[in-house]
Design a protein around this motif. Structure first.
Motif, PDB file in Angstrom:
ATOM      1  N   VAL A 350      -6.306  -2.850   1.436  1.00 59.56           N
ATOM      2  CA  VAL A 350      -5.594  -2.740   1.945  1.00 59.56           C
ATOM      3  C   VAL A 350      -5.937  -3.338   3.743  1.00 59.56           C
ATOM      4  N   TYR A 410       0.874   3.177  -0.425  1.00 58.12           N
ATOM      5  CA  TYR A 410       1.267   1.664  -0.074  1.00 58.12           C
ATOM      6  C   TYR A 410       2.898   3.050   1.139  1.00 58.12           C
ATOM      7  N   VAL A 413       0.237   2.696   3.949  1.00 59.53           N
ATOM      8  CA  VAL A 413       0.005   1.122   3.859  1.00 59.53           C
ATOM      9  C   VAL A 413       2.239   1.222   4.863  1.00 59.53           C
ATOM     10  N   ILE A 420      -0.460  -4.501   2.377  1.00 62.17           N
ATOM     11  CA  ILE A 420      -1.091  -3.870   0.883  1.00 62.17           C
ATOM     12  C   ILE A 420      -1.856  -4.530   0.029  1.00 62.17           C
TER      13      ILE A 420
END
Ligand code: LAC
Ligand code: ZN
Length: 466
Positions: A350, A410, A413, A420
């Protein structure tokens, strides 16, 4: 075998010859899985062309039959991007591995997609030139794969991602049309950059067959150190300070969280002693590539001494030989002993603004520990690029709960407006989560592009877009 399949195999055999169409038991494991043995598939056939014209012939046959085609390279990606579809064709470019030209006046290398990255690096070196792209999988990853995924790696900080090194590109489109622009120019604004669109498209828009890569002057000195800091702020300040004090020659800045450093080096103790004692918050592998072998070592040392005097760096070791340099990189790259007891695992890739990195790590550690009690999450990565890897393990359930873990990671993120998929691309594993990094408008644009270039959706279906 259905007759249409029979016809397709006959057409493929016409293009590449019987020896280069593999069927059934002749399809080796290499074509069925990836390096971490996570994704498996059973392509109906593997085809091994030797030229762009043969790739074109294969695509024409596949297009007519409406059969999926997945390009197979070194299989070192971790997102399942090069796993063939069941019933589909695996197109292996292993025979297209030539380095066609190294031009030391223009500083370019023209290379076929099946050439292994390390072979290309070494060929450049022989001509006193330098291909800066460097990744842990250099010994197996192929040029077509690094272009298909827009690979990043260890020197992005200074020389950028793959897309910054591709000057010319040749691809074969879904219907077999060859589009070739093997140019050597740094400056080229003549219309849309279809080249940049194809780079990083993971074989879903076309098949990369050849490329012209940009070379750089070969560095004549390599300074490598492992240093420790007591806080993330110190590590971030060190990065910016060194970029200045080393005059733009800092080429790698690899950050390892203290607990991961401790765990990695513990498992390596039978092969190499720990270069620095454990117990610090962060360990950073630094590389400076320069052109003055006489003065660079002293300059590097002075920069690190200054960082120690100011208190940013609390411990440091500088490699004094090639062997020591390899030993320091091994702390970061020799994963096998660690992973032997950290299986099954999920690996993340990431990115985010450096400023958001501590918040990202703190928040994901907190949420993962709450959702998956007893789990282990190790953080490290190319922090100079804002790129982090996470290795996650929670015992035998790890694989079964992967999508739940993905969602937790995620979400964080998304909260930091990050990506991602920083350098290993989307593949299959991240396709369903693409909306965590891309807006609906962006996804809709991507679908329009896909429909236009691959109307029958035969190119690497299921990858990137669901
Ligand atoms: C690395 C791979 C996972 O940097 O990208 O170690
Ligand atoms: Zn990486």
């Amino acid at each position: 075998m259905a007759s249409s399949k029979h016809d397709l195999v006959a057409a493929l055999t016409d293009v590449v010859g019987a020896r280069n169409v593999l069927l059934g038991a002749d399809i080796g494991d290499h074509y069925r899985t990836d390096i971490i043995n996570k994704y498996n598939c059973a392509p109906d056939c593997v085809v091994r062309p030797a030229s762009t014209e043969e790739v074109s012939g294969i695509m024409k046959a596949a297009y007519a039959a409406g059969v999926p085609v997945t390009v197979i390279g070194g299989q070192t990606g971790t997102a399942g991007g090069a796993i063939a579809s069941p019933g589909g064709i695996a197109l292996s470019l292993e025979r297209m591995n030539a380095i066609e030209e190294i031009d030391t006046v223009s500083m370019t290398m023209t290379v076929q997609a099946g050439c292994v990255l390390q072979i290309a690096q070494e060929a450049a070196e022989e001509k006193h030139a330098f291909l800066p792209l460097d990744i842990g999988a250099r010994g197996s990853a192929m040029i077509g794969g690094v272009i298909g995924t827009n690979a990043g790696g260890n020197r992005v900080l200074r020389w950028g991602m793959t897309r910054d090194m591709v000057l010319g590109l040749e691809v074969v489109l879904a219907d077999g049309a060859i589009v070739s622009s093997l140019t050597k120019m740094l400056k080229d604004n003549a219309g849309y950059s279809w080249k940049q669109l194809l780079i990083g498209s993971e074989g879903t828009l076309g098949v990369v067959t050849r490329a012209v890569l940009r070379l750089r002057p070969q560095p004549t000195s390599n300074q490598t150190a492992l240093v420790a800091t007591d806080s993330f702020d110190d590590a971030a300040r060190l990065l910016r300070d060194l970029e200045v004090s080393l005059g733009g020659r800092l080429s790698s800045y690899e950050l390892i969280w203290g607990d991961f450093y401790s765990a990695m080096t513990e498992t390596q103790l039978s092969v190499r002693p720990r270069p620095l004692a454990t117990g610090r918050a962060f360990y950073i592998l630094l590389e400076m590539l320069g052109g003055d072998a006489e003065h660079d070592p002293a300059e590097f040392q002075r920069a690190l001494e200054a960082a120690m005097e100011s208190g940013l760096v609390v411990d440091a070791v500088i490699a004094q030989s090639d062997r020591e340099r390899q030993g320091l990189w091994a702390v970061r790259e020799d994963f096998a002993p660690f992973l032997a007891n950290f299986k099954p695992f999920i690996s993340y890739d990431v990115s985010m603004g450096l400023v958001d990195m501590p918040r990202f790590v703190g928040e994901s550690q907190r949420r993962l520990a709450t959702a998956f009690p007893g789990c282990q999450a190790m953080f490290y990565g190319h922090a100079g690029d804002g790129n982090l890897h996470i290795l996650f393990h929670m015992g035998p359930d790890t694989a079964a709960r992967e999508k739940e873990v993905d969602k937790v990671v995620y979400e964080v993120v998304r909260a930091v407006n990050g990506s991602i998929a920083a350098e290993h691309a989307v593949g299959v594993s991240r396709a369903q989560f693409l909306g965590m990094s891309r807006s609906d408008a962006e996804l809709s644009l991507m679908r329009k592009i896909k429909d236009a270039l691959d109307p029958k959706h035969i190119l690497n279906p299921g990858k990137v877009l669901t």
